[in-house]
Design a protein around this motif. Structure first.
Motif, PDB file in Angstrom:
ATOM      1  N   TYR A   1       1.045  -1.049  -5.050  1.00 20.65           N
ATOM      2  CA  TYR A   1       2.189  -1.744  -5.617  1.00 20.65           C
ATOM      3  C   TYR A   1       1.708  -2.749  -6.659  1.00 20.65           C
ATOM      4  O   TYR A   1       0.528  -3.124  -6.685  1.00 20.65           O
ATOM      5  CB  TYR A   1       2.987  -2.469  -4.521  1.00 20.65           C
ATOM      6  N   ASN A   2       2.650  -3.189  -7.487  1.00 17.48           N
ATOM      7  CA  ASN A   2       2.366  -4.207  -8.515  1.00 17.48           C
ATOM      8  C   ASN A   2       1.169  -3.814  -9.385  1.00 17.48           C
ATOM      9  O   ASN A   2       0.210  -4.572  -9.533  1.00 17.48           O
ATOM     10  CB  ASN A   2       2.119  -5.576  -7.876  1.00 17.48           C
ATOM     11  N   HIS A   3       1.231  -2.617  -9.920  1.00 21.39           N
ATOM     12  CA  HIS A   3       0.187  -2.125 -10.828  1.00 21.39           C
ATOM     13  C   HIS A   3      -1.187  -2.113 -10.176  1.00 21.39           C
ATOM     14  O   HIS A   3      -2.197  -2.445 -10.809  1.00 21.39           O
ATOM     15  CB  HIS A   3       0.155  -2.958 -12.111  1.00 21.39           C
ATOM     16  N   GLY A   4      -1.237  -1.743  -8.909  1.00 26.94           N
ATOM     17  CA  GLY A   4      -2.519  -1.619  -8.229  1.00 26.94           C
ATOM     18  C   GLY A   4      -3.113  -2.907  -7.723  1.00 26.94           C
ATOM     19  O   GLY A   4      -4.239  -2.912  -7.228  1.00 26.94           O
ATOM     20  N   THR A   5      -2.383  -4.008  -7.805  1.00 24.02           N
ATOM     21  CA  THR A   5      -2.905  -5.282  -7.306  1.00 24.02           C
ATOM     22  C   THR A   5      -2.655  -5.444  -5.809  1.00 24.02           C
ATOM     23  O   THR A   5      -3.241  -6.327  -5.176  1.00 24.02           O
ATOM     24  CB  THR A   5      -2.271  -6.466  -8.052  1.00 24.02           C
ATOM     25  N   VAL A   6      -1.776  -4.635  -5.246  1.00 22.26           N
ATOM     26  CA  VAL A   6      -1.478  -4.687  -3.815  1.00 22.26           C
ATOM     27  C   VAL A   6      -1.774  -3.321  -3.204  1.00 22.26           C
ATOM     28  O   VAL A   6      -1.218  -2.302  -3.619  1.00 22.26           O
ATOM     29  CB  VAL A   6      -0.004  -5.067  -3.548  1.00 22.26           C
ATOM     30  N   LEU A   7      -2.668  -3.300  -2.227  1.00 19.99           N
ATOM     31  CA  LEU A   7      -2.994  -2.081  -1.496  1.00 19.99           C
ATOM     32  C   LEU A   7      -2.256  -2.103  -0.168  1.00 19.99           C
ATOM     33  O   LEU A   7      -2.385  -3.052   0.610  1.00 19.99           O
ATOM     34  CB  LEU A   7      -4.503  -1.994  -1.249  1.00 19.99           C
ATOM     35  N   SER A   8      -1.496  -1.064   0.100  1.00 25.04           N
ATOM     36  CA  SER A   8      -0.763  -0.933   1.354  1.00 25.04           C
ATOM     37  C   SER A   8      -1.420   0.155   2.198  1.00 25.04           C
ATOM     38  O   SER A   8      -1.492   1.313   1.780  1.00 25.04           O
ATOM     39  CB  SER A   8       0.714  -0.593   1.093  1.00 25.04           C
ATOM     40  N   ILE A   9      -1.913  -0.230   3.386  1.00 22.71           N
ATOM     41  CA  ILE A   9      -2.487   0.733   4.335  1.00 22.71           C
ATOM     42  C   ILE A   9      -1.387   1.121   5.304  1.00 22.71           C
ATOM     43  O   ILE A   9      -0.915   0.287   6.087  1.00 22.71           O
ATOM     44  CB  ILE A   9      -3.689   0.120   5.071  1.00 22.71           C
ATOM     45  N   VAL A  10      -0.963   2.366   5.250  1.00 22.01           N
ATOM     46  CA  VAL A  10       0.217   2.817   5.986  1.00 22.01           C
ATOM     47  C   VAL A  10      -0.209   3.566   7.245  1.00 22.01           C
ATOM     48  O   VAL A  10      -0.981   4.527   7.178  1.00 22.01           O
ATOM     49  CB  VAL A  10       1.099   3.731   5.108  1.00 22.01           C
ATOM     50  N   CYS A  11       0.301   3.109   8.402  1.00 25.50           N
ATOM     51  CA  CYS A  11       0.000   3.749   9.684  1.00 25.50           C
ATOM     52  C   CYS A  11       1.307   4.042  10.415  1.00 25.50           C
ATOM     53  O   CYS A  11       2.267   3.275  10.322  1.00 25.50           O
ATOM     54  CB  CYS A  11      -0.871   2.846  10.553  1.00 25.50           C
ATOM     55  N   ASP A  12       1.335   5.128  11.149  1.00 28.72           N
ATOM     56  CA  ASP A  12       2.489   5.468  11.976  1.00 28.72           C
ATOM     57  C   ASP A  12       2.189   4.996  13.390  1.00 28.72           C
ATOM     58  O   ASP A  12       1.436   5.632  14.125  1.00 28.72           O
ATOM     59  CB  ASP A  12       2.734   6.980  11.942  1.00 28.72           C
TER      60      ASP A  12
END
Length: 255
Positions: free
Chosen positions: A197-208
């Motif tokens: 997000y935000n042009h690659g400045t925010v990394l979101s690690i997504v887990c179920d």
């Protein structure tokens, strides 16, 4: 700032303080420019490649039941190593005692060696201190590296916590782009994907962390839309006819 190394890898200091080694095969390009975005340190220098760094605690991602299971596993491993080191320390102390049957004849340096072994053994056998260590277990701490390959953002996580990332030839892209997911480890068997997000400045690690995926998979597996509707109806009629002929009393109750 990942500095190009004469060896087969690049070097960058992660936010955990560990030295991270990145494979030279990674296609690291300058990040895209956006309005009101400041120039990053080292950007534009020929001998430097620019990456973005982050850090994440594993226990903040894992569900509670998994955290408890991992803590138990780490406790067993630590106890096993503690007992092994304690056995070594006891052997060293026994060997010192045999070699120096009388402490009166031992030199100051030899006595300091004995005191060092005894202090080490005391720490290893202190159950109260070990219990406090278990209660304050911070869990795994993952260094994160984000880079731009000229087309899209990619992320690399130091899952082994060793800093050696040279075996990774390409980072993970957004899940919607390549449908890629990975597993944190063989013990937890917990999968994750990434988003940016935000042009690659925010990394979101997504887990179920729930059973929603398994629930939907069960519904999909039980769906028979492709089967003719008449075949299900025919089977029902056949079953009713068989039941009717075998049980007259049941037949009258249906009427």
């Amino acid at each position: 700032i990942a500095t190009a190394n004469e060896e087969s890898y690049h070097v960058v200091t992660g936010l955990s303080g560990k030295t991270l080694r990145l494979a030279k095969s990674l296609q690291i390009c300058p990040f895209p420019k956006h309005d009101n975005e400041e120039k990053m340190e080292g950007e534009g220098e020929e001998d430097k490649l620019v990456v973005r760094l982050g850090i994440k605690r594993g226990y903040e991602l894992f569900p509670n039941k998994l955290v408890n299971r991992l803590k138990d596993h780490r406790r067993r491993e630590l106890n096993q190593e503690r007992r092994r080191h304690a056995a070594v320390a006891r052997s060293e102390l026994d060997a010192w005692t045999v070699q120096h049957s009388s402490s009166a004849t031992a030199t100051k340096e030899q006595l300091r060696v004995k005191e060092s072994i005894q202090a080490r053994l005391e720490v290893l056998e202190d159950s109260k201190e070990q219990e406090e260590l278990f209660l304050n277990d911070p869990g795994p701490l993952y260094d994160c590296v984000v880079y731009y390959d000229g087309t899209q953002y990619r992320a690399i996580l130091d899952l082994a916590e060793t800093g050696d990332l040279t075996s990774i030839s390409r980072g993970m892209a957004e899940f919607r782009q390549e449908r890629e997911y990975k597993t944190f480890g063989t013990i937890d068997q917990f999968n994750y994907a990434v988003n940016f997000y935000n042009h690659g400045t925010v990394l979101s690690i997504v887990c179920d962390t729930g059973a929603h995926g398994s629930h939907v998979a069960g519904i999909a597996a039980g769906c028979h839309d492709l089967l003719p509707a008449t075949s299900i109806q025919t089977n029902t009629e056949t079953e009713e006819s068989s039941s009717s002929s075998s049980s007259p009393s049941s037949s009258s109750s249906w009427e």
